[in-house]
Motif scaffolding. Sequence first.
Motif, PDB file in Angstrom:
ATOM      1  N   ASN A 160       0.803  -1.223   0.000  1.00 37.27           N
ATOM      2  CA  ASN A 160       0.000   0.000   0.000  1.00 37.27           C
ATOM      3  C   ASN A 160       0.834   1.270   0.000  1.00 37.27           C
ATOM      4  O   ASN A 160       0.436   2.282  -0.564  1.00 37.27           O
ATOM      5  N   GLU A 161       2.006   1.242   0.624  1.00 42.91           N
ATOM      6  CA  GLU A 161       2.815   2.452   0.722  1.00 42.91           C
ATOM      7  C   GLU A 161       3.650   2.727  -0.532  1.00 42.91           C
ATOM      8  O   GLU A 161       4.278   3.766  -0.655  1.00 42.91           O
ATOM      9  N   VAL A 162       3.635   1.810  -1.488  1.00 41.41           N
ATOM     10  CA  VAL A 162       4.424   1.984  -2.714  1.00 41.41           C
ATOM     11  C   VAL A 162       3.529   2.532  -3.820  1.00 41.41           C
ATOM     12  O   VAL A 162       2.495   1.963  -4.140  1.00 41.41           O
ATOM     13  N   LYS A 163       3.949   3.671  -4.388  1.00 40.17           N
ATOM     14  CA  LYS A 163       3.210   4.260  -5.510  1.00 40.17           C
ATOM     15  C   LYS A 163       3.782   3.731  -6.810  1.00 40.17           C
ATOM     16  O   LYS A 163       4.969   3.440  -6.913  1.00 40.17           O
ATOM     17  N   ASN A 164       2.928   3.605  -7.795  1.00 43.55           N
ATOM     18  CA  ASN A 164       3.303   3.102  -9.111  1.00 43.55           C
ATOM     19  C   ASN A 164       3.195   4.268 -10.087  1.00 43.55           C
ATOM     20  O   ASN A 164       2.123   4.570 -10.578  1.00 43.55           O
ATOM     21  N   PHE A 165       4.310   4.949 -10.340  1.00 49.15           N
ATOM     22  CA  PHE A 165       4.305   6.132 -11.197  1.00 49.15           C
ATOM     23  C   PHE A 165       4.493   5.746 -12.664  1.00 49.15           C
ATOM     24  O   PHE A 165       5.428   5.029 -13.003  1.00 49.15           O
ATOM     25  N   LEU A 166       3.607   6.229 -13.541  1.00 50.76           N
ATOM     26  CA  LEU A 166       3.760   6.144 -14.992  1.00 50.76           C
ATOM     27  C   LEU A 166       4.027   7.562 -15.469  1.00 50.76           C
ATOM     28  O   LEU A 166       3.191   8.445 -15.277  1.00 50.76           O
ATOM     29  N   ILE A 167       5.181   7.790 -16.074  1.00 43.60           N
ATOM     30  CA  ILE A 167       5.627   9.147 -16.375  1.00 43.60           C
ATOM     31  C   ILE A 167       5.959   9.289 -17.850  1.00 43.60           C
ATOM     32  O   ILE A 167       6.711   8.485 -18.405  1.00 43.60           O
TER      33      ILE A 167
ATOM     34  N   TRP B 176      11.762   9.661  -5.686  1.00 43.35           N
ATOM     35  CA  TRP B 176      10.677   8.682  -5.568  1.00 43.35           C
ATOM     36  C   TRP B 176      11.212   7.261  -5.699  1.00 43.35           C
ATOM     37  O   TRP B 176      10.820   6.362  -4.964  1.00 43.35           O
ATOM     38  N   TYR B 177      12.103   7.040  -6.643  1.00 42.69           N
ATOM     39  CA  TYR B 177      12.716   5.725  -6.832  1.00 42.69           C
ATOM     40  C   TYR B 177      13.441   5.306  -5.545  1.00 42.69           C
ATOM     41  O   TYR B 177      13.271   4.195  -5.054  1.00 42.69           O
ATOM     42  N   ASP B 178      14.254   6.220  -5.000  1.00 38.60           N
ATOM     43  CA  ASP B 178      15.020   5.917  -3.786  1.00 38.60           C
ATOM     44  C   ASP B 178      14.121   5.682  -2.580  1.00 38.60           C
ATOM     45  O   ASP B 178      14.495   4.962  -1.654  1.00 38.60           O
ATOM     46  N   GLU B 179      12.925   6.277  -2.586  1.00 42.75           N
ATOM     47  CA  GLU B 179      11.963   6.053  -1.501  1.00 42.75           C
ATOM     48  C   GLU B 179      11.252   4.706  -1.635  1.00 42.75           C
ATOM     49  O   GLU B 179      10.464   4.330  -0.767  1.00 42.75           O
ATOM     50  N   GLY B 180      11.517   3.988  -2.731  1.00 43.95           N
ATOM     51  CA  GLY B 180      10.941   2.664  -2.912  1.00 43.95           C
ATOM     52  C   GLY B 180       9.732   2.598  -3.827  1.00 43.95           C
ATOM     53  O   GLY B 180       9.094   1.555  -3.941  1.00 43.95           O
ATOM     54  N   HIS B 181       9.401   3.712  -4.482  1.00 39.54           N
ATOM     55  CA  HIS B 181       8.268   3.709  -5.401  1.00 39.54           C
ATOM     56  C   HIS B 181       8.679   3.131  -6.753  1.00 39.54           C
ATOM     57  O   HIS B 181       9.856   3.096  -7.099  1.00 39.54           O
ATOM     58  N   ASN B 182       7.702   2.695  -7.514  1.00 46.48           N
ATOM     59  CA  ASN B 182       7.936   2.121  -8.835  1.00 46.48           C
ATOM     60  C   ASN B 182       7.859   3.238  -9.876  1.00 46.48           C
ATOM     61  O   ASN B 182       6.844   3.928  -9.969  1.00 46.48           O
ATOM     62  N   VAL B 183       8.921   3.419 -10.651  1.00 48.00           N
ATOM     63  CA  VAL B 183       8.990   4.467 -11.670  1.00 48.00           C
ATOM     64  C   VAL B 183       9.065   3.804 -13.040  1.00 48.00           C
ATOM     65  O   VAL B 183      10.036   3.108 -13.347  1.00 48.00           O
ATOM     66  N   THR B 184       8.034   4.014 -13.854  1.00 48.84           N
ATOM     67  CA  THR B 184       7.986   3.475 -15.215  1.00 48.84           C
ATOM     68  C   THR B 184       7.671   4.617 -16.164  1.00 48.84           C
ATOM     69  O   THR B 184       6.756   5.403 -15.916  1.00 48.84           O
ATOM     70  N   PHE B 185       8.427   4.710 -17.231  1.00 49.03           N
ATOM     71  CA  PHE B 185       8.146   5.717 -18.244  1.00 49.03           C
ATOM     72  C   PHE B 185       7.145   5.157 -19.240  1.00 49.03           C
ATOM     73  O   PHE B 185       7.215   3.992 -19.619  1.00 49.03           O
ATOM     74  N   PHE B 186       6.188   5.992 -19.641  1.00 48.97           N
ATOM     75  CA  PHE B 186       5.133   5.638 -20.590  1.00 48.97           C
ATOM     76  C   PHE B 186       5.169   6.715 -21.664  1.00 48.97           C
ATOM     77  O   PHE B 186       4.818   7.861 -21.408  1.00 48.97           O
TER      78      PHE B 186
ATOM     79  N   ASP C 206       7.340  18.012  -4.958  1.00 44.73           N
ATOM     80  CA  ASP C 206       6.654  16.984  -4.188  1.00 44.73           C
ATOM     81  C   ASP C 206       5.164  17.099  -4.478  1.00 44.73           C
ATOM     82  O   ASP C 206       4.642  18.198  -4.725  1.00 44.73           O
ATOM     83  N   LEU C 207       4.464  15.982  -4.444  1.00 43.98           N
ATOM     84  CA  LEU C 207       3.026  15.993  -4.692  1.00 43.98           C
ATOM     85  C   LEU C 207       2.279  16.456  -3.452  1.00 43.98           C
ATOM     86  O   LEU C 207       2.685  16.166  -2.326  1.00 43.98           O
ATOM     87  N   VAL C 208       1.189  17.183  -3.662  1.00 47.92           N
ATOM     88  CA  VAL C 208       0.307  17.607  -2.578  1.00 47.92           C
ATOM     89  C   VAL C 208      -1.096  17.131  -2.906  1.00 47.92           C
ATOM     90  O   VAL C 208      -1.427  16.879  -4.060  1.00 47.92           O
ATOM     91  N   VAL C 209      -1.930  17.018  -1.899  1.00 48.70           N
ATOM     92  CA  VAL C 209      -3.303  16.561  -2.086  1.00 48.70           C
ATOM     93  C   VAL C 209      -4.208  17.774  -2.279  1.00 48.70           C
ATOM     94  O   VAL C 209      -4.208  18.707  -1.475  1.00 48.70           O
ATOM     95  N   GLU C 210      -4.966  17.776  -3.375  1.00 47.17           N
ATOM     96  CA  GLU C 210      -5.985  18.786  -3.654  1.00 47.17           C
ATOM     97  C   GLU C 210      -7.227  18.065  -4.135  1.00 47.17           C
ATOM     98  O   GLU C 210      -7.139  16.962  -4.671  1.00 47.17           O
ATOM     99  N   LYS C 211      -8.377  18.690  -3.977  1.00 39.66           N
ATOM    100  CA  LYS C 211      -9.625  18.092  -4.439  1.00 39.66           C
ATOM    101  C   LYS C 211     -10.074  18.793  -5.707  1.00 39.66           C
ATOM    102  O   LYS C 211     -10.059  20.013  -5.798  1.00 39.66           O
ATOM    103  N   HIS C 212     -10.485  18.003  -6.709  1.00 42.11           N
ATOM    104  CA  HIS C 212     -10.971  18.511  -7.986  1.00 42.11           C
ATOM    105  C   HIS C 212     -12.137  17.649  -8.452  1.00 42.11           C
ATOM    106  O   HIS C 212     -12.283  16.507  -8.030  1.00 42.11           O
ATOM    107  N   GLU C 213     -12.943  18.199  -9.344  1.00 49.80           N
ATOM    108  CA  GLU C 213     -14.014  17.398  -9.935  1.00 49.80           C
ATOM    109  C   GLU C 213     -13.410  16.387 -10.882  1.00 49.80           C
ATOM    110  O   GLU C 213     -12.426  16.655 -11.563  1.00 49.80           O
ATOM    111  N   ILE C 214     -14.012  15.194 -10.919  1.00 52.49           N
ATOM    112  CA  ILE C 214     -13.573  14.153 -11.831  1.00 52.49           C
ATOM    113  C   ILE C 214     -14.790  13.544 -12.520  1.00 52.49           C
ATOM    114  O   ILE C 214     -15.914  13.662 -12.015  1.00 52.49           O
ATOM    115  N   GLU C 215     -14.564  12.884 -13.634  1.00 54.67           N
ATOM    116  CA  GLU C 215     -15.634  12.148 -14.300  1.00 54.67           C
ATOM    117  C   GLU C 215     -15.675  10.746 -13.720  1.00 54.67           C
ATOM    118  O   GLU C 215     -14.638  10.127 -13.509  1.00 54.67           O
ATOM    119  N   VAL C 216     -16.880  10.256 -13.423  1.00 52.17           N
ATOM    120  CA  VAL C 216     -17.055   8.913 -12.895  1.00 52.17           C
ATOM    121  C   VAL C 216     -18.180   8.224 -13.660  1.00 52.17           C
ATOM    122  O   VAL C 216     -18.985   8.876 -14.331  1.00 52.17           O
TER     123      VAL C 216
END
Length: 143
Positions: free
Chosen positions: A25-32, A66-76, A130-140
């Motif tokens: 759960n603590e590992v983010k999967n970044f597609l960049i 992010w990589y050094d913090e243990g997150h997964n970094v994949t380029f897309f 660094d990423l911050v949390v903000e709230k925005h409208e999304i399509e669902v």
Amino acid sequence: MDQNNQQLKAAYNEKGESISPVLPNEVKNFLIDIDGTICDDIPNEEPERMVTVLPYPDALGILNKWYDEGHNVTFFTSRTEEHRQVTEEWLNRNGFKYHGILFGKPRGGNYHWIDNHIVKATRFKGKFTDLVVEKHEIEVFKD
């Protein structure tokens, strides 16, 4: 093998069949994206420019953090498979740490990622921080 690669190694079901690994759960999967996100936008039609373009310093710093913090970094990337060698050489020469590259992302902008898992999307607007949390409208999907 580093900690991240151990977390991402293949998992197997009770029949011994390979299944997708599950990230903690603590590992983010970044597609960049690459062009226009971690360096100036270089179109596939001008591959000679891919060799000399400079990375955005803030992108290099944040992605490697992010990589050094243990997150997964994949380029897309919209770069095609024929640009794999020049792309990997460029990433390595410039010191990017990453786990993989996915080629052939469709060009254009109107992306909709539909998944049975929560997907977070962040539009790059010119600077990595660094990423911050903000709230925005999304399509669902409507019930």
